[in-house]
Design a protein around this motif. Structure first.
Motif, PDB file in Angstrom:
ATOM      1  N   GLU A  42       0.834  -1.207   0.000  1.00  0.00           N
ATOM      2  CA  GLU A  42       0.000   0.000   0.000  1.00  0.00           C
ATOM      3  C   GLU A  42       0.869   1.257   0.000  1.00  0.00           C
ATOM      4  O   GLU A  42       0.575   2.226  -0.712  1.00  0.00           O
ATOM      5  N   GLN A  43       1.949   1.258   0.771  1.00  0.00           N
ATOM      6  CA  GLN A  43       2.860   2.403   0.786  1.00  0.00           C
ATOM      7  C   GLN A  43       3.507   2.592  -0.585  1.00  0.00           C
ATOM      8  O   GLN A  43       3.638   3.714  -1.078  1.00  0.00           O
ATOM      9  N   ARG A  44       3.880   1.485  -1.197  1.00  0.00           N
ATOM     10  CA  ARG A  44       4.487   1.534  -2.534  1.00  0.00           C
ATOM     11  C   ARG A  44       3.512   2.142  -3.539  1.00  0.00           C
ATOM     12  O   ARG A  44       3.877   3.001  -4.345  1.00  0.00           O
ATOM     13  N   GLU A  45       2.257   1.705  -3.490  1.00  0.00           N
ATOM     14  CA  GLU A  45       1.238   2.233  -4.405  1.00  0.00           C
ATOM     15  C   GLU A  45       0.987   3.721  -4.143  1.00  0.00           C
ATOM     16  O   GLU A  45       0.852   4.515  -5.083  1.00  0.00           O
ATOM     17  N   SER A  46       0.953   4.115  -2.898  1.00  0.00           N
ATOM     18  CA  SER A  46       0.748   5.526  -2.541  1.00  0.00           C
ATOM     19  C   SER A  46       1.868   6.398  -3.095  1.00  0.00           C
ATOM     20  O   SER A  46       1.623   7.482  -3.642  1.00  0.00           O
ATOM     21  N   ARG A  47       3.109   5.922  -2.965  1.00  0.00           N
ATOM     22  CA  ARG A  47       4.251   6.676  -3.507  1.00  0.00           C
ATOM     23  C   ARG A  47       4.198   6.742  -5.030  1.00  0.00           C
ATOM     24  O   ARG A  47       4.523   7.764  -5.632  1.00  0.00           O
ATOM     25  N   LYS A  94       1.483   6.717  -6.894  1.00  0.00           N
ATOM     26  CA  LYS A  94       0.429   7.686  -7.235  1.00  0.00           C
ATOM     27  C   LYS A  94       0.959   9.108  -7.088  1.00  0.00           C
ATOM     28  O   LYS A  94       0.678   9.974  -7.924  1.00  0.00           O
ATOM     29  N   ALA A  95       1.696   9.366  -6.031  1.00  0.00           N
ATOM     30  CA  ALA A  95       2.257  10.707  -5.810  1.00  0.00           C
ATOM     31  C   ALA A  95       3.212  11.067  -6.947  1.00  0.00           C
ATOM     32  O   ALA A  95       3.188  12.202  -7.443  1.00  0.00           O
ATOM     33  N   ARG A 149       1.396  12.143  -9.955  1.00  0.00           N
ATOM     34  CA  ARG A 149       0.862  13.503  -9.800  1.00  0.00           C
ATOM     35  C   ARG A 149       1.963  14.554  -9.898  1.00  0.00           C
ATOM     36  O   ARG A 149       1.715  15.733  -9.789  1.00  0.00           O
ATOM     37  N   GLU A 185       4.630  14.625  -7.788  1.00  0.00           N
ATOM     38  CA  GLU A 185       5.264  14.809  -6.477  1.00  0.00           C
ATOM     39  C   GLU A 185       6.400  13.800  -6.357  1.00  0.00           C
ATOM     40  O   GLU A 185       6.199  12.603  -6.527  1.00  0.00           O
TER      41      GLU A 185
END
Length: 153
Positions: free
Chosen positions: A105-110, A112-113, A116, A118
């Motif tokens: 989940e952390q990997r996917e969040s990064r 996505k950022a 965007r 970021e």
């Protein structure tokens, strides 16, 4: 004894891996893309793959057998192999099933950022303490395996 299979393209602890492999008489297979080819690689077995994004990961999945030890910093690759292998990061952390969902989940969040626009700083630089931790943790694991083999367990 199992083999060690190393995701070698970005692995900063190859020297430590070779030293431990020699100490415990374990075969090591380094998997790297052709971009990292060097004729001077003389320790361990080197397997080279195409430069496609997932070529090394797929080769490692196909090479690995139950009981092997895989060294990678790729959480996605680690998650695919946890059912049959012991997985260590380049910093000496052993990946565990119970933490894998959170790590993915952390990997996917990064990711996505990054999409965007970021950009984080990326992983912190590997320190001498990180190298020592890697060596100590993998050495301890291999020592336990060796002891179990001697006792016939």
């Amino acid at each position: 004894m199992p083999r060690m299979i190393v995701d070698a393209d970005a692995c900063p602890v190859k020297t430590e891996i070779n030293q431990l492999a020699e100490r415990y008489q374990i075969d090591v297979v380094f998997v790297a893309s052709y971009n990292h080819f060097s004729p001077s690689k003389d320790e361990g077995t080197w397997v080279y793959v195409d430069t496609d994004k997932e070529s090394a990961d797929l080769k490692i999945v196909n090479l690995s057998k139950k009981g092997d030890i895989v060294i990678t910093q790729d959480i996605g690759l680690a998650s695919m192999l946890l059912a049959k292998c012991t997985i260590f990061s380049n910093r000496g952390e052993m990946y565990q099933n119970d933490a894998m969902t959170m790590l993915l989940e952390q990997r996917e969040s990064r990711a996505k950022a990054r999409r965007r626009g970021e950009y984080g700083k990326g992983p912190r630089k590997l320190t001498e303490k990180d190298r020592q931790t890697f060596t100590q943790n993998l050495d301890g694991f291999l020592m336990n395996l060796n002891d179990e083999g001697v006792d016939g367990k």
